[in-house]
Scaffold this motif. Structure first.
Motif, PDB file in Angstrom:
ATOM      1  N   GLU A 117       0.803  -1.220   0.000  1.00  0.00           N
ATOM      2  CA  GLU A 117       0.000   0.000   0.000  1.00  0.00           C
ATOM      3  C   GLU A 117       0.838   1.272   0.000  1.00  0.00           C
ATOM      4  O   GLU A 117       0.441   2.288  -0.571  1.00  0.00           O
ATOM      5  CB  GLU A 117      -0.914  -0.010   1.229  1.00  0.00           C
ATOM      6  N   GLU A 118       2.024   1.226   0.621  1.00  0.00           N
ATOM      7  CA  GLU A 118       2.725   2.468   0.929  1.00  0.00           C
ATOM      8  C   GLU A 118       4.018   2.734   0.163  1.00  0.00           C
ATOM      9  O   GLU A 118       4.559   3.838   0.257  1.00  0.00           O
ATOM     10  CB  GLU A 118       3.037   2.510   2.435  1.00  0.00           C
ATOM     11  N   CYS A 119       4.543   1.758  -0.583  1.00  0.00           N
ATOM     12  CA  CYS A 119       5.824   2.034  -1.238  1.00  0.00           C
ATOM     13  C   CYS A 119       5.977   1.269  -2.550  1.00  0.00           C
ATOM     14  O   CYS A 119       5.204   0.343  -2.838  1.00  0.00           O
ATOM     15  CB  CYS A 119       6.988   1.725  -0.310  1.00  0.00           C
ATOM     16  N   ALA A 120       6.966   1.671  -3.327  1.00  0.00           N
ATOM     17  CA  ALA A 120       7.230   1.029  -4.613  1.00  0.00           C
ATOM     18  C   ALA A 120       7.631  -0.424  -4.397  1.00  0.00           C
ATOM     19  O   ALA A 120       8.191  -0.779  -3.353  1.00  0.00           O
ATOM     20  CB  ALA A 120       8.345   1.779  -5.337  1.00  0.00           C
ATOM     21  N   PRO A 121       7.386  -1.276  -5.383  1.00  0.00           N
ATOM     22  CA  PRO A 121       7.699  -2.697  -5.226  1.00  0.00           C
ATOM     23  C   PRO A 121       9.198  -2.972  -5.191  1.00  0.00           C
ATOM     24  O   PRO A 121      10.000  -2.213  -5.756  1.00  0.00           O
ATOM     25  CB  PRO A 121       7.042  -3.351  -6.441  1.00  0.00           C
ATOM     26  N   LEU A 122       9.562  -4.057  -4.551  1.00  0.00           N
ATOM     27  CA  LEU A 122      10.961  -4.459  -4.419  1.00  0.00           C
ATOM     28  C   LEU A 122      11.631  -4.603  -5.785  1.00  0.00           C
ATOM     29  O   LEU A 122      12.786  -4.196  -5.963  1.00  0.00           O
ATOM     30  CB  LEU A 122      11.037  -5.779  -3.642  1.00  0.00           C
ATOM     31  N   GLU A 123      10.941  -5.179  -6.755  1.00  0.00           N
ATOM     32  CA  GLU A 123      11.555  -5.427  -8.048  1.00  0.00           C
ATOM     33  C   GLU A 123      12.006  -4.131  -8.721  1.00  0.00           C
ATOM     34  O   GLU A 123      13.071  -4.079  -9.355  1.00  0.00           O
ATOM     35  CB  GLU A 123      10.576  -6.175  -8.966  1.00  0.00           C
ATOM     36  N   GLU A 124      11.219  -3.068  -8.573  1.00  0.00           N
ATOM     37  CA  GLU A 124      11.611  -1.778  -9.154  1.00  0.00           C
ATOM     38  C   GLU A 124      12.910  -1.274  -8.531  1.00  0.00           C
ATOM     39  O   GLU A 124      13.812  -0.785  -9.231  1.00  0.00           O
ATOM     40  CB  GLU A 124      10.493  -0.750  -8.950  1.00  0.00           C
TER      41      GLU A 124
END
Length: 276
Positions: A117-124
């Motif tokens: 909900e709160e941050c960009a995904p790990l893969e990015e």
């Protein structure tokens, strides 16, 4: 009264050979106890005095000792502390809560929902690290528990401007960057040790929380505790960071770890006398 003691591990409670900071003459150096072996080689140490104090602390039934680390579960489980086994442990910077050594699935689900909900995904973030890190100083890239990423680098070769640029890029996406020795961590901002500590305090009914840590990833933990300590080395010391409830120690290296365990023991005993 139940006192919860949440301590960071590396360079706070335990020390690699490179981090020991033994600046005194050899004949008066403290005796050391190895508490971690990796690939059949000794890796991390405490002073024997610190080990004895920790055993004393964990023997107190009113104290809940909670190892609190950015390490993965596998890395944490290599450590063998003296004294009573810790009933709870916080790993992966708060992403994993171990109960008697077993990951708590409900906690992991709560963490996953908040990160989505709160941050960009790990893969990015991982792809950005791979694209911008220079092979001249990058040694390894790792993903930890599918929660965050870190680089192992030749620290002296990493440009300060690259680190500053990465920090700005990460902040815009809800992530935090922390430099700890030869490792550069990229961690989602909602992934905190303090949230996991509060959950353990809730479950144990702890009325007082004590904490210690040396890095920027520990700042939220120290601020959340009723009383906290930081050693005279590390990111927080380099930034001269402190707070009203945080004691900034002058001692650095493995002797700072000993001073921190002594402070935990003395404060727990003082609180016990007040309760009595």
């Amino acid at each position: 009264m139940t006192v919860l003691v949440a301590s960071d591990l590396d360079r706070t409670l335990i020390y690699s050979t490179a981090a020991l900071g033994l600046t005194m003459p050899d004949p008066v150096a403290p005796r050391l106890l190895c508490v971690e072996v990796h690939e059949s080689k000794p890796l991390s140490y405490m002073t024997e005095t610190a080990a004895g104090l920790l055993a004393e602390l964990t023997a107190d039934p009113s104290v809940v000792f909670v190892p609190t680390t950015t390490r993965t579960r596998k890395q944490y489980q290599r450590i063998r502390f003296p004294g009573r086994p810790a009933p709870y442990a916080i790993c992966a910077n708060g992403g994993q809560l171990l109960v008697d050594g077993v990951p708590d699935r409900d906690w992991r689900r709560q963490v996953a929902a908040r990160l989505a909900e709160e941050c960009a995904p790990l893969e990015e973030v991982h792809q950005h690290l791979l694209a911008t890190a220079d092979p001249a100083w990058l040694r390894k890239t790792r993903l930890a528990e599918d929660l965050f990423a870190y680089l192992v680098v030749e620290r002296s070769l990493v440009p300060d401007e690259w680190l500053k640029s990465l920090t700005r890029w990460a902040e815009d996406r809800g992530w935090t960057v922390s430099l700890q020795g030869r490792k550069i961590y990229a961690v989602p901002r909602p992934l905190t040790k303090s949230a996991a500590m509060r959950e353990v305090a809730r479950r144990t009914g702890a009325s007082t929380t004590l904490a210690a840590g040396d890095s920027l990833l520990d700042a939220d933990l120290l601020l959340a505790a009723d009383a906290a300590w930081r050693p005279g080395h590390g990111e927080l010391a380099d930034a001269a960071w402190t707070a009203p409830s945080v004691t900034a120690l002058a001692t650095a290296g493995v002797l700072a770890g000993e001073e921190i365990v002594r402070a935990f023991t003395q404060e727990a005993a003082r609180l016990g006398r007040l309760d009595a």
